[in-house]
Design a protein around this motif. Structure first.
Motif, PDB file in Angstrom:
ATOM      1  N   THR A  63       0.506  -1.479   0.097  1.00 46.97           N
ATOM      2  CA  THR A  63      -0.054  -0.375   0.388  1.00 46.97           C
ATOM      3  C   THR A  63       1.092   1.382   0.196  1.00 46.97           C
ATOM      4  O   THR A  63       0.373   2.755   0.219  1.00 46.97           O
ATOM      5  N   LYS A 117      -6.115   3.649  -5.055  1.00 46.48           N
ATOM      6  CA  LYS A 117      -7.412   3.267  -4.104  1.00 46.48           C
ATOM      7  C   LYS A 117      -7.319   1.809  -4.503  1.00 46.48           C
ATOM      8  O   LYS A 117      -7.832   1.168  -5.330  1.00 46.48           O
ATOM      9  N   GLY A 228     -10.093  13.100   1.356  1.00 46.19           N
ATOM     10  CA  GLY A 228     -10.751  11.875   1.193  1.00 46.19           C
ATOM     11  C   GLY A 228     -12.272  11.369   0.822  1.00 46.19           C
ATOM     12  O   GLY A 228     -12.609  10.129   1.186  1.00 46.19           O
TER      13      GLY A 228
END
Length: 249
Positions: A63, A117, A228
């Motif tokens: 990530t 994402k 976000g």
């Protein structure tokens, strides 16, 4: 509430093309950068307590570049040779290219999502349903990836390989700003620990993500801006709009 000085609780961007610099010039505001947290490696002895066997897995989900660094560093400390057959699934192309620091980049074993994402990376993972995935992560994380993989019956193991810790501020450092931006709950904890008498008053506080937003509220502070979201996907987009609305006069 007019914004003239903003403190971003992250390191200063390396690229001169960062949107932060464009915003500063566009509105004539001063934007400073000061990390509120730092990432530390998890000692090998602590990782062993998790009883996770890295070589039992055939793929790794990365990530961030921090995750890559600490995964390979930990493998080195444990004297584990990562097999050439290991596959790597990354949130973005930038993260995928960073793997070249440790292994030869081959398209047949390195995959990435289009947007940075996880929901966009998930379809790529689902094309390889038989892999056994390892997910290196920080000690502070959400269950987004775990829940998505569980819901799709993907074999995986979450493993804490690094941790996010607060940094110490010097006694002479102050928070003489009109706005503070946070990105992790740990950053909020740093604020509270270093400035226990902090009085928010007219200081605007913005953040990225629901976990950080909750940490701000739990600390008894007022949340003025949250990024976000579908409407405001990035912190810079949210900051641009916030300054535009509050500096109209």
């Amino acid at each position: 509430m007019k914004i003239k000085k903003v403190l971003v609780s992250q390191p200063k961007p390396i690229s001169e093309k960062s949107p932060y610099f464009s915003i500063a010039e566009k509105y004539g505001v001063k934007i400073d950068f000061r990390p509120f947290v730092k990432v530390e490696a998890l000692p090998a002895k602590d990782f062993r307590k998790e009883k996770v066997s890295i070589l039992d897995h055939t793929a790794v989900i990365f990530t961030s570049r921090h995750a890559i660094d600490h995964f390979f560093t930990l493998c080195s400390e444990l004297r584990i040779t990562v097999p050439d057959t290991m596959k790597y699934f990354c949130l973005s192309e930038t993260i995928a290219l960073y793997i070249q620091k440790y292994v030869q980049y081959r398209k047949r074993k390195v995959f990435f999502g289009p947007s940075g994402k996880f929901p966009e990376l998930l379809p790529v993972i689902l094309k390889h349903p038989s892999e056994k995935y390892l997910v290196p992560m920080s000690d502070t994380h959400t269950d987004e990836i775990k829940n998505a993989l569980d819901a799709n019956h993907i074999q995986h193991t979450d493993a804490v390989m690094y941790r996010t810790v607060s940094v110490d501020f010097a006694p002479e450092e102050t928070l003489d700003y009109d706005m503070l931006l946070f990105f992790t709950p740990a950053g909020v904890h740093t604020l509270v620990r270093n400035f226990p008498k902090f009085n928010q008053a007219d200081v605007a506080i913005g953040c990225f993500g629901p976990a950080t937003a909750q940490a701000i509220k739990d600390a008894g502070l007022r949340l003025d801006m949250q990024a976000g979201t579908a409407e405001l996907p990035s912190i810079t987009a949210a900051l641009d709009l916030f300054i535009k609305e509050h500096n109209k006069e």
